[in-house]
Scaffold this active site. Structure first.
Site, PDB file in Angstrom:
ATOM      1  N   THR A 149     -32.460  11.021  44.431  1.00 46.34           N
ATOM      2  CA  THR A 149     -32.869  10.588  43.020  1.00 46.34           C
ATOM      3  C   THR A 149     -32.188  11.202  41.809  1.00 46.34           C
ATOM      4  O   THR A 149     -32.719  12.073  41.483  1.00 46.34           O
ATOM      5  CB  THR A 149     -34.356  10.321  43.080  1.00 46.34           C
ATOM      6  OG1 THR A 149     -34.602   9.889  44.222  1.00 46.34           O
ATOM      7  CG2 THR A 149     -34.603   9.127  41.804  1.00 46.34           C
ATOM      8  N   LYS A 190     -33.928   2.450  41.994  1.00 49.90           N
ATOM      9  CA  LYS A 190     -34.557   3.625  42.620  1.00 49.90           C
ATOM     10  C   LYS A 190     -35.592   4.325  41.570  1.00 49.90           C
ATOM     11  O   LYS A 190     -36.777   4.362  41.648  1.00 49.90           O
ATOM     12  CB  LYS A 190     -33.889   4.945  43.117  1.00 49.90           C
ATOM     13  CG  LYS A 190     -34.491   6.082  43.564  1.00 49.90           C
ATOM     14  CD  LYS A 190     -35.568   5.995  44.591  1.00 49.90           C
ATOM     15  CE  LYS A 190     -36.440   7.035  44.793  1.00 49.90           C
ATOM     16  NZ  LYS A 190     -37.884   6.729  45.465  1.00 49.90           N
ATOM     17  N   LYS A 240     -39.272  14.814  36.924  1.00 51.46           N
ATOM     18  CA  LYS A 240     -37.723  14.543  36.780  1.00 51.46           C
ATOM     19  C   LYS A 240     -37.398  13.047  36.609  1.00 51.46           C
ATOM     20  O   LYS A 240     -36.883  12.446  35.783  1.00 51.46           O
ATOM     21  CB  LYS A 240     -37.206  15.336  37.743  1.00 51.46           C
ATOM     22  CG  LYS A 240     -35.767  15.207  37.901  1.00 51.46           C
ATOM     23  CD  LYS A 240     -35.096  14.195  39.191  1.00 51.46           C
ATOM     24  CE  LYS A 240     -35.641  14.460  40.361  1.00 51.46           C
ATOM     25  NZ  LYS A 240     -35.536  13.454  41.562  1.00 51.46           N
TER      26      LYS A 240
HETATM   27  N1  LIG Z   1     -39.974  13.739  48.833  1.00 51.99           N
HETATM   28  C1  LIG Z   1     -40.203  12.488  48.769  1.00 51.99           C
HETATM   29  O1  LIG Z   1     -41.198  11.740  48.826  1.00 51.99           O
HETATM   30  C2  LIG Z   1     -38.959  11.783  48.160  1.00 51.99           C
HETATM   31  C3  LIG Z   1     -38.606  10.454  48.305  1.00 51.99           C
HETATM   32  C4  LIG Z   1     -37.799   9.670  47.897  1.00 51.99           C
HETATM   33  C5  LIG Z   1     -36.560  10.358  47.114  1.00 51.99           C
HETATM   34  N2  LIG Z   1     -36.957  11.715  46.895  1.00 51.99           N
HETATM   35  C6  LIG Z   1     -35.677  12.320  46.279  1.00 51.99           C
HETATM   36  O2  LIG Z   1     -34.986  13.192  47.322  1.00 51.99           O
HETATM   37  C7  LIG Z   1     -34.461  14.174  46.653  1.00 51.99           C
HETATM   38  C8  LIG Z   1     -34.870  15.769  47.651  1.00 51.99           C
HETATM   39  O3  LIG Z   1     -36.246  15.509  47.566  1.00 51.99           O
HETATM   40  P1  LIG Z   1     -37.043  16.427  48.452  1.00 51.99           P
HETATM   41  O4  LIG Z   1     -38.559  16.073  48.330  1.00 51.99           O
HETATM   42  O5  LIG Z   1     -36.393  16.512  49.954  1.00 51.99           O
HETATM   43  O6  LIG Z   1     -37.064  17.763  47.715  1.00 51.99           O
HETATM   44  P2  LIG Z   1     -37.124  19.265  48.156  1.00 51.99           P
HETATM   45  O7  LIG Z   1     -37.803  19.572  49.448  1.00 51.99           O
HETATM   46  O8  LIG Z   1     -37.370  20.283  47.203  1.00 51.99           O
HETATM   47  O9  LIG Z   1     -35.486  19.662  48.603  1.00 51.99           O
HETATM   48  C9  LIG Z   1     -34.373  19.763  47.698  1.00 51.99           C
HETATM   49  C10 LIG Z   1     -33.183  20.090  48.404  1.00 51.99           C
HETATM   50  O10 LIG Z   1     -32.093  20.256  47.403  1.00 51.99           O
HETATM   51  C11 LIG Z   1     -31.788  21.880  47.523  1.00 51.99           C
HETATM   52  N3  LIG Z   1     -31.322  22.328  46.218  1.00 51.99           N
HETATM   53  C12 LIG Z   1     -32.232  22.577  45.110  1.00 51.99           C
HETATM   54  N4  LIG Z   1     -31.732  22.909  43.951  1.00 51.99           N
HETATM   55  C13 LIG Z   1     -30.402  23.298  44.427  1.00 51.99           C
HETATM   56  C14 LIG Z   1     -29.430  23.797  43.988  1.00 51.99           C
HETATM   57  N5  LIG Z   1     -29.248  24.392  42.438  1.00 51.99           N
HETATM   58  N6  LIG Z   1     -28.262  24.111  44.502  1.00 51.99           N
HETATM   59  C15 LIG Z   1     -28.019  23.657  45.801  1.00 51.99           C
HETATM   60  N7  LIG Z   1     -29.056  23.206  46.381  1.00 51.99           N
HETATM   61  C16 LIG Z   1     -30.179  22.893  45.625  1.00 51.99           C
HETATM   62  C17 LIG Z   1     -32.706  22.570  48.136  1.00 51.99           C
HETATM   63  O11 LIG Z   1     -32.209  23.792  48.834  1.00 51.99           O
HETATM   64  P3  LIG Z   1     -33.381  24.940  49.059  1.00 51.99           P
HETATM   65  O12 LIG Z   1     -33.677  24.719  50.581  1.00 51.99           O
HETATM   66  O13 LIG Z   1     -32.488  26.279  49.168  1.00 51.99           O
HETATM   67  O14 LIG Z   1     -34.234  25.068  48.145  1.00 51.99           O
HETATM   68  C18 LIG Z   1     -33.301  21.637  49.214  1.00 51.99           C
HETATM   69  O15 LIG Z   1     -32.374  21.404  50.347  1.00 51.99           O
HETATM   70  C19 LIG Z   1     -34.854  14.353  45.451  1.00 51.99           C
HETATM   71  O16 LIG Z   1     -34.070  13.856  44.310  1.00 51.99           O
HETATM   72  C20 LIG Z   1     -36.195  13.541  45.184  1.00 51.99           C
HETATM   73  O17 LIG Z   1     -36.329  12.982  44.178  1.00 51.99           O
HETATM   74  C21 LIG Z   1     -37.923  12.585  47.540  1.00 51.99           C
END
Ligand SMILES: NC(=O)c1ccc[n+]([C@@H]2O[C@H](COP(=O)([O-])OP(=O)(O)OC[C@H]3O[C@@H](n4cnc5c(N)ncnc54)[C@H](OP(=O)(O)O)[C@@H]3O)[C@@H](O)[C@H]2O)c1
Length: 337
Positions: A120, A196, A265
């Site tokens: 997102t 989204k 965010k």
């Molecule tokens: N969670 C939900 O319910 C949901 C639903 C729909 C959409 N989303 C969207 O999907 C995306 C991922 O969400 P999530 O919940 O999976 O987040 P998350 O668990 O925090 O995972 C984030 C990912 O991004 C990586 N990352 C963060 N900062 C980075 C950087 N500077 N350089 C390289 N890698 C980096 C992290 O790596 P590390 O493992 O090394 O930290 C991890 O692989 C977001 O945009 C979120 O808004 C989330």
């Protein structure tokens, strides 16, 4: 948004998961970002028969997926050797560094290969990615998703896709593997990102309004569980009311499924898009402050639905429940429950 609603592609809405893709549809794909969402998405790509090479900043998160058949890449470049790469990263900064940074996706993906971006992210960054990929002769599809990590693990996400028709068709086997249905929004990727963001604005609005309504009836002594049962079996019979009503009532915000900083965010990105388009969104401005309150009171590690407990704190319910604690601690302990 050129053709919103004109194309509605059902990947295979009622088909059982775990069916292996036909051999000719098996794609050699890199996947970058193995967080809450990415891990489940990769597991379903593997179950569908795709050849997945994974990269994550923190490599340990890849272990379970390697056991399921994924290959580990030790660099972004090594994840970009196939027909496609998918990214599921936290925010704009992460996508900028992984995709546009030195030795990033843009510099390593072959001409004609595909980048499917499911994070997102802002409308502005999506537009920039479209331009940069086009410059390199690469194809770009924005495919953000609706659904929390449990839904991703079950392969039941709703995918909102934007991109050139041929690129979306090329991405279809991947989107089918991660989701129950794909809605093609536009041939312009950034339109999918805007849709989204608008959805998360609605989600946060539901959380806030549910929190206020639950505080109102709860302070009057009405049973909140019965109240939610009534709402969600009548006019509010929708997954979002069920999921978030239960979360707010239980107060179980940790560990987060969708972390509060990511929710904050998204509201920031909604307001940025609204400002560009000159669309006042007073409710989004209110939600921005709700998230700041939550984060200021130690909510970084909580689920975004914890903003739904702030109304209880404002109503003095925290003080009633914890009359011995100072007000600020009471508010904090209430959101952290
Ligand atoms: N969670 C939900 O319910 C949901 C639903 C729909 C959409 N989303 C969207 O999907 C995306 C991922 O969400 P999530 O919940 O999976 O987040 P998350 O668990 O925090 O995972 C984030 C990912 O991004 C990586 N990352 C963060 N900062 C980075 C950087 N500077 N350089 C390289 N890698 C980096 C992290 O790596 P590390 O493992 O090394 O930290 C991890 O692989 C977001 O945009 C979120 O808004 C989330």
């Amino acid at each position: 948004m050129d053709d919103l609603g004109s194309v509605l592609e059902n990947a295979r809405s009622d088909a059982p998961k775990n069916r292996r893709a036909a051999k000719d549809k098996s794609i050699k794909v890199g996947f970058i970002g193995l967080g809450h969402m990415g891990a489940g998405m990769v597991a379903n790509l593997l179950k569908s028969g795709h050849q997945v090479t994974v990269y994550n900043r923190t490599p340990a998160k890849a272990e379970a997926l390697i056991a399921q058949g994924a290959k580990l890449a030790d660099s972004v470049a090594a994840a970009c050797v196939g027909d496609a790469v998918m990214t599921m990263l936290a925010n704009d900064e992460a996508v900028e560094s992984i995709v546009l940074g030195r030795d990033g996706v843009i510099g390593n993906l072959s001409p004609g290969a595909l980048h499917v971006s499911s994070s997102t992210i802002s409308v502005a960054l999506s537009e920039r990615l479209s331009v940069e990929h086009a410059r390199k002769g690469q194809r770009f599809v924005a495919a953000p998703v609706f659904g929390r990590p449990d839904v991703a693990a079950a392969g039941r996400l709703f995918v909102v896709a934007g991109g050139e028709r041929a690129a979306i068709e090329a991405a279809a086997p991947l989107l089918e593997a991660i989701g129950q249905k794909t809605f093609v929004i536009s041939n312009t990727p950034k339109a999918a990102n805007l849709v989204k963001l608008s959805g998360n604005f609605l989600g946060a609005s539901v959380i806030e309004s549910l929190g206020e309504a639950l505080s109102l009836v709860g302070k009057a002594g009405i049973d909140q569980e019965q109240y939610l049962e009534f709402l969600t079996s009548t006019l509010f019979d929708a997954p979002i009311y069920k999921t978030y009503g239960a979360l707010i009532r239980s107060g179980r915000f940790a560990p987060p499924g969708f972390a509060a900083p990511l929710g904050q965010k998204d509201i920031r990105l909604v307001l940025a898009a609204a400002e560009d388009l000159r669309v006042p969104m007073p409710l989004a401005s209110l939600l921005r402050d709700r998230f700041l309150t939550l984060l200021a009171h130690g909510g970084e590690g909580l689920d975004w639905s914890a903003i739904g407990r702030l109304a209880a704190s404002d109503a003095g319910i925290a003080e009633i429940e914890r009359s011995r604690l100072p007000v600020s601690s009471a508010a904090l302990s209430t959101v952290q429950r």
